[in-house]
Design an enzyme around this catalytic site. Structure first.
Site, PDB file in Angstrom:
ATOM      1  N   GLY A   1      29.391  73.464  26.762  1.00  0.00           N
ATOM      2  CA  GLY A   1      29.927  72.462  27.330  1.00  0.00           C
ATOM      3  C   GLY A   1      29.057  71.255  27.407  1.00  0.00           C
ATOM      4  O   GLY A   1      29.008  70.513  28.253  1.00  0.00           O
TER       5      GLY A   1
ATOM      6  N   ILE B   1      21.768  69.236  27.137  1.00  0.00           N
ATOM      7  CA  ILE B   1      20.786  68.617  26.485  1.00  0.00           C
ATOM      8  C   ILE B   1      20.147  67.261  27.461  1.00  0.00           C
ATOM      9  O   ILE B   1      19.293  66.894  27.729  1.00  0.00           O
ATOM     10  CB  ILE B   1      20.336  68.488  25.116  1.00  0.00           C
ATOM     11  CG1 ILE B   1      18.832  68.131  24.953  1.00  0.00           C
ATOM     12  CG2 ILE B   1      21.220  67.434  24.530  1.00  0.00           C
ATOM     13  CD1 ILE B   1      18.257  68.566  23.722  1.00  0.00           C
TER      14      ILE B   1
ATOM     15  N   PRO C   1      23.067  45.670  11.740  1.00  0.00           N
ATOM     16  CA  PRO C   1      24.106  45.658  12.658  1.00  0.00           C
ATOM     17  C   PRO C   1      25.614  46.409  12.077  1.00  0.00           C
ATOM     18  O   PRO C   1      25.425  47.340  11.072  1.00  0.00           O
ATOM     19  CB  PRO C   1      24.645  44.098  12.119  1.00  0.00           C
ATOM     20  CG  PRO C   1      24.275  44.044  10.622  1.00  0.00           C
ATOM     21  CD  PRO C   1      23.083  44.961  10.404  1.00  0.00           C
TER      22      PRO C   1
ATOM     23  N   ALA D   1      28.989  68.013  22.397  1.00  0.00           N
ATOM     24  CA  ALA D   1      29.655  68.747  21.222  1.00  0.00           C
ATOM     25  C   ALA D   1      30.875  69.533  21.663  1.00  0.00           C
ATOM     26  O   ALA D   1      31.959  69.667  21.005  1.00  0.00           O
ATOM     27  CB  ALA D   1      28.626  69.243  20.413  1.00  0.00           C
TER      28      ALA D   1
ATOM     29  N   LYS E   1      27.290  48.692  21.919  1.00  0.00           N
ATOM     30  CA  LYS E   1      25.999  48.775  20.912  1.00  0.00           C
ATOM     31  C   LYS E   1      26.549  48.028  19.758  1.00  0.00           C
ATOM     32  O   LYS E   1      27.617  48.398  19.232  1.00  0.00           O
ATOM     33  CB  LYS E   1      25.601  50.081  20.614  1.00  0.00           C
ATOM     34  CG  LYS E   1      24.927  50.474  19.582  1.00  0.00           C
ATOM     35  CD  LYS E   1      24.493  51.874  19.186  1.00  0.00           C
ATOM     36  CE  LYS E   1      23.711  51.913  17.908  1.00  0.00           C
ATOM     37  NZ  LYS E   1      23.394  53.285  17.531  1.00  0.00           N
TER      38      LYS E   1
ATOM     39  N   VAL F   1      27.533  83.780  28.227  1.00  0.00           N
ATOM     40  CA  VAL F   1      27.904  84.727  27.319  1.00  0.00           C
ATOM     41  C   VAL F   1      26.697  85.488  27.129  1.00  0.00           C
ATOM     42  O   VAL F   1      25.649  85.256  26.674  1.00  0.00           O
ATOM     43  CB  VAL F   1      28.476  84.065  25.852  1.00  0.00           C
ATOM     44  CG1 VAL F   1      28.586  85.175  24.825  1.00  0.00           C
ATOM     45  CG2 VAL F   1      29.627  83.190  25.944  1.00  0.00           C
TER      46      VAL F   1
HETATM   47  C1  LIG Z   1      15.350  63.269  21.854  1.00  0.00           C
HETATM   48  C2  LIG Z   1      16.794  63.209  21.435  1.00  0.00           C
HETATM   49  C3  LIG Z   1      17.465  62.230  21.410  1.00  0.00           C
HETATM   50  C4  LIG Z   1      18.854  62.179  21.004  1.00  0.00           C
HETATM   51  N1  LIG Z   1      19.377  60.959  20.854  1.00  0.00           N
HETATM   52  C5  LIG Z   1      20.802  60.826  20.207  1.00  0.00           C
HETATM   53  C6  LIG Z   1      21.479  59.631  20.087  1.00  0.00           C
HETATM   54  O1  LIG Z   1      20.834  58.631  20.383  1.00  0.00           O
HETATM   55  N2  LIG Z   1      22.634  59.731  19.485  1.00  0.00           N
HETATM   56  C7  LIG Z   1      23.055  60.822  19.159  1.00  0.00           C
HETATM   57  O2  LIG Z   1      24.230  60.938  18.342  1.00  0.00           O
HETATM   58  N3  LIG Z   1      22.744  62.075  19.522  1.00  0.00           N
HETATM   59  C8  LIG Z   1      21.248  62.105  19.936  1.00  0.00           C
HETATM   60  N4  LIG Z   1      20.683  63.176  20.287  1.00  0.00           N
HETATM   61  C9  LIG Z   1      21.506  64.491  19.645  1.00  0.00           C
HETATM   62  C10 LIG Z   1      22.487  64.849  21.172  1.00  0.00           C
HETATM   63  O3  LIG Z   1      22.025  64.677  22.254  1.00  0.00           O
HETATM   64  C11 LIG Z   1      23.533  66.031  20.600  1.00  0.00           C
HETATM   65  O4  LIG Z   1      24.025  65.973  19.706  1.00  0.00           O
HETATM   66  C12 LIG Z   1      24.247  66.045  21.829  1.00  0.00           C
HETATM   67  O5  LIG Z   1      24.035  65.923  23.096  1.00  0.00           O
HETATM   68  C13 LIG Z   1      25.330  67.356  21.674  1.00  0.00           C
HETATM   69  O6  LIG Z   1      24.565  68.500  22.170  1.00  0.00           O
HETATM   70  P1  LIG Z   1      25.251  69.822  22.336  1.00  0.00           P
HETATM   71  O7  LIG Z   1      26.432  69.758  22.930  1.00  0.00           O
HETATM   72  O8  LIG Z   1      25.305  70.376  20.655  1.00  0.00           O
HETATM   73  O9  LIG Z   1      24.257  70.982  22.896  1.00  0.00           O
HETATM   74  P2  LIG Z   1      23.835  70.882  24.611  1.00  0.00           P
HETATM   75  O10 LIG Z   1      23.927  69.734  25.257  1.00  0.00           O
HETATM   76  O11 LIG Z   1      22.426  71.516  24.557  1.00  0.00           O
HETATM   77  O12 LIG Z   1      24.823  71.804  25.194  1.00  0.00           O
HETATM   78  C14 LIG Z   1      24.747  73.344  24.972  1.00  0.00           C
HETATM   79  C15 LIG Z   1      25.931  73.869  25.609  1.00  0.00           C
HETATM   80  O13 LIG Z   1      25.927  75.279  25.476  1.00  0.00           O
HETATM   81  C16 LIG Z   1      25.972  76.251  26.646  1.00  0.00           C
HETATM   82  N5  LIG Z   1      25.259  77.458  26.338  1.00  0.00           N
HETATM   83  C17 LIG Z   1      23.959  77.717  26.065  1.00  0.00           C
HETATM   84  N6  LIG Z   1      23.903  79.160  26.082  1.00  0.00           N
HETATM   85  C18 LIG Z   1      24.902  79.749  26.560  1.00  0.00           C
HETATM   86  C19 LIG Z   1      25.676  80.849  26.721  1.00  0.00           C
HETATM   87  N7  LIG Z   1      24.857  82.051  26.507  1.00  0.00           N
HETATM   88  N8  LIG Z   1      26.752  81.071  27.502  1.00  0.00           N
HETATM   89  C20 LIG Z   1      27.466  80.213  27.670  1.00  0.00           C
HETATM   90  N9  LIG Z   1      27.162  78.752  27.276  1.00  0.00           N
HETATM   91  C21 LIG Z   1      25.864  78.670  26.875  1.00  0.00           C
HETATM   92  C22 LIG Z   1      24.956  75.349  27.745  1.00  0.00           C
HETATM   93  O14 LIG Z   1      25.637  75.742  29.011  1.00  0.00           O
HETATM   94  C23 LIG Z   1      25.410  73.864  27.392  1.00  0.00           C
HETATM   95  O15 LIG Z   1      26.799  73.481  28.096  1.00  0.00           O
HETATM   96  C24 LIG Z   1      19.480  63.334  20.762  1.00  0.00           C
HETATM   97  C25 LIG Z   1      18.866  64.550  20.838  1.00  0.00           C
HETATM   98  C26 LIG Z   1      17.586  64.555  21.322  1.00  0.00           C
HETATM   99  C27 LIG Z   1      16.651  65.971  21.208  1.00  0.00           C
END
Ligand SMILES: Cc1cc2nc3c(=O)[nH]c(=O)nc-3n(C[C@H](O)[C@H](O)[C@H](O)COP(=O)(O)OP(=O)(O)OC[C@H]3O[C@@H](n4cnc5c(N)ncnc54)[C@H](O)[C@@H]3O)c2cc1C
Length: 538
Positions: free
Chosen positions: A37, A73, A126, A40, A106, A212
């Site tokens: 959640g 994250i 830009p 992504a 932005k 999970v």
């Molecule tokens: C330093 C840094 C800077 C960034 N800056 C940018 C930026 O400027 N622009 C950009 O486009 N992207 C950026 N990103 C990338 C961006 O943060 C991610 O692509 C975006 O937040 C999507 O993350 P996610 O949803 O894939 O993962 P997460 O936010 O990590 O979500 C993972 C989810 O999985 C769930 N989960 C995990 N294990 C289980 C389980 N066993 N059972 C049930 N649920 C589970 C968690 O509860 C959570 O809800 C950056 C990343 C980093 C590390």
């Protein structure tokens, strides 16, 4: 006679359009289960649910399972203009988005110190295309002029708008429409809950708060169900892995290998910090500021209530302590005692993104350093592809998966090329990090070929970049190449016949720049108005 003819045509149909022998066993794809959640997970849920809105409740469901204990994250503040169409498509109000997610506009990125490291070394990437981009390539004409103007200023108003701290639209511009092209800076910790409320209240997404613990795999290798202590067993036809770096389904369960890219992109750590403004009158930057450091770079993103600042660096080239010192020196006095969060970065992506009935989106699919904010845009594009090509049944899923994998591989490859471009054009030799970045063995072959080509002719819109929804089009390459002082040998034939049109386009740019500078409000003022009064709904 007629009976006989029917037999013949039936046989012809069977030859031309053979039905699979197991066609009677059709398994419809009706229950989509997204695990995770974060940004992504909720974007994917929203895009799929909006696309299939008419089917939800009629045997089709979108369920999002999210751990109540594993946090998201919570970083990822820079986005691409694609987010405007994504939010519009899922039915979000842009005004609500500004009110709930601490959003700012932005208009691109300002790169400081990437070429020489000197005090006056900066350029813009830009979001507006160069003037008349579809009709004329202005690069050769800009080179021929040699009048000292930066490429960005010669062909596009947006660098000046950013310098002046102006917004890309006015309060009278409708939601999601632009005067100057824009995307957003946002608070990632607020974005996911905002999307969650919209997806559940307006789009019929089912939200399950559960961990999970086990992923059950059927004999044929498909994922059958998920075991959770809070909600029991959850079955599905298609599973979307949005579990972040954990990659619980695609990596841990299905064993898809990870392709490491740290030999090309060296940064493997980030330090993030939230910096308060001295007062709520301080201007909000309307561009991401990316400032090169000794062994990486610092992002600086202005939100309405604070700045998000972070140092992305290579642990092979600098210690964590020194990286933190560089970060605090960048922030200045105000940064002395602010808490810093350390985040590991594993540069790379999954060898296969969609395997059997599981597709990975977001960090589970991979991550490259956040230069140029390419992660959320990939989430949007992947979610759109899944939603639009949603397999009707399991029998055709592998065909769709093969297409998805080909397109997504292409995108990751092009993003890696584009990010590396920022490093290979440097002239800095003040640290091992910058010197190592230009070693030929660290540069992808395709990028090497393109640099050779572009040393003789500049990139333009038909140049290699002909895929639908190319993440970084030729205009982006132009801005970075010529912003960083790349030399393309000027051939007189490149100017032939076009000189008058080029002159006209550049004059039009001067006029447009002045018109926009006079008409657009200050960035902070517009955000304040949007929050107070709202934008015009579409
Ligand atoms: C330093 C840094 C800077 C960034 N800056 C940018 C930026 O400027 N622009 C950009 O486009 N992207 C950026 N990103 C990338 C961006 O943060 C991610 O692509 C975006 O937040 C999507 O993350 P996610 O949803 O894939 O993962 P997460 O936010 O990590 O979500 C993972 C989810 O999985 C769930 N989960 C995990 N294990 C289980 C389980 N066993 N059972 C049930 N649920 C589970 C968690 O509860 C959570 O809800 C950056 C990343 C980093 C590390």
């Amino acid at each position: 006679m007629f009976d006989g003819q029917e037999d013949v045509s039936r046989r012809q149909v069977d030859i031309l359009f053979p039905l699979p022998s197991h066609s009677v066993m059709v398994q419809p794809v009706k229950n989509i289960v997204i695990v995770g959640g974060g940004t992504a997970g909720w974007l994917t849920a929203g895009v799929i649910a909006a696309k299939h809105r008419g089917r939800i409740g009629n045997g089709f469901s979108v369920t999002l399972v999210e751990s109540p204990t594993t946090p998201i994250i919570g970083v990822g503040e820079g986005t691409w203009p694609t987010l405007r169409s994504t939010l519009a498509r899922i039915g979000v109000s842009e005004t609500d988005f500004f009110r709930h997610c601490d959003v700012a506009f932005k208009q691109g990125a300002r790169f400081k110190g990437w070429t020489t490291g000197a005090a006056d070394d900066y350029y813009y990437h830009p979001l507006m295309l160069p003037q008349s981009f579809g009709q004329i390539n202005l690069v050769p004409h800009w080179i021929a002029r040699e009048d000292g103007r930066s490429f960005c200023d010669a062909v596009c108003p947006q660098g000046r708008l950013c310098d002046d701290g102006l917004a890309p639209k006015t309060i009278a511009t409708a939601e999601f429409e632009a005067v100057a092209n824009y995307s957003y800076h946002l608070d990632a910790a607020k974005f996911a809950p905002f999307l969650q409320a919209h997806c559940c209240d307006k789009l019929g997404v089912r939200h399950v708060l559960a961990d999970v613990r086990k992923v059950n795999v059927a004999d044929n290798g498909d994922i059958r169900s998920l075991d959770t202590p809070q909600a029991g067993e959850i079955e599905g036809d298609l599973f979307v892995d949005c579990t972040g770096f954990k990659a619980l389904l695609i990596g841990e369960t299905l064993g898809v290998p990870f392709k490491d890219c740290s030999d090309v992109l060296f940064c493997d750590r980030a330090l993030a910090v939230q910096v308060p403004y001295a007062s709520d009158a301080v201007p909000i930057a309307c561009q991401t500021i990316s400032t090169a450091q000794s062994s990486g770079w610092i992002w600086d993103i202005g939100l309405p209530t604070r700045r998000g600042v972070g140092h992305v660096y290579s642990s092979r080239h600098i210690s964590d302590d020194d990286a933190e010192r560089e970060l605090r020196a960048y922030i200045g006095g105000a940064g002395k005692d602010l808490p810093v969060r350390k985040l590991p970065i594993r540069s790379g992506y999954r060898e296969t993104f969609w395997k059997r009935n599981c597709v990975a989106v977001g960090l589970a699919a991979g991550f490259l350093e956040p230069l140029e904010a390419s992660a959320i845009v990939l989430v949007e594009l992947s979610a759109k592809l899944v939603a639009e090509q949603m397999p009707a049944c399991r029998e055709v899923m592998d065909l769709i998966a093969a297409r998805f994998n080909a397109t997504t591989h292409y995108r990751w490859g092009r993003i890696i090329d584009f990010l590396k471009l920022h490093y290979v054009l440097t002239k800095r030799e003040d640290s091992a990090f910058w010197k190592d970045n230009v070693l030929p063995e660290t540069i992808p072959d395709r990028l090497k070929d393109l640099l050779l080509l572009w040393s003789h002719q500049s990139p333009w819109f038909h140049d290699e970049f002909d895929r639908v929804e190319e993440v970084f089009p030729a205009a982006s390459y132009q801005y970075v190449l010529y912003g960083m002082g790349f030399r393309t040998q000027l051939e007189p034939s490149a100017l032939a016949g076009d000189a008058k049109n080029a002159e006209r386009a550049m004059r039009e740019n001067v006029t447009q720049t002045e018109r926009l500078r006079a008409a657009l409000p200050r960035h902070r003022d517009l955000i304040r108005k949007i929050v107070e009064h709202g934008m015009q709904a579409v």
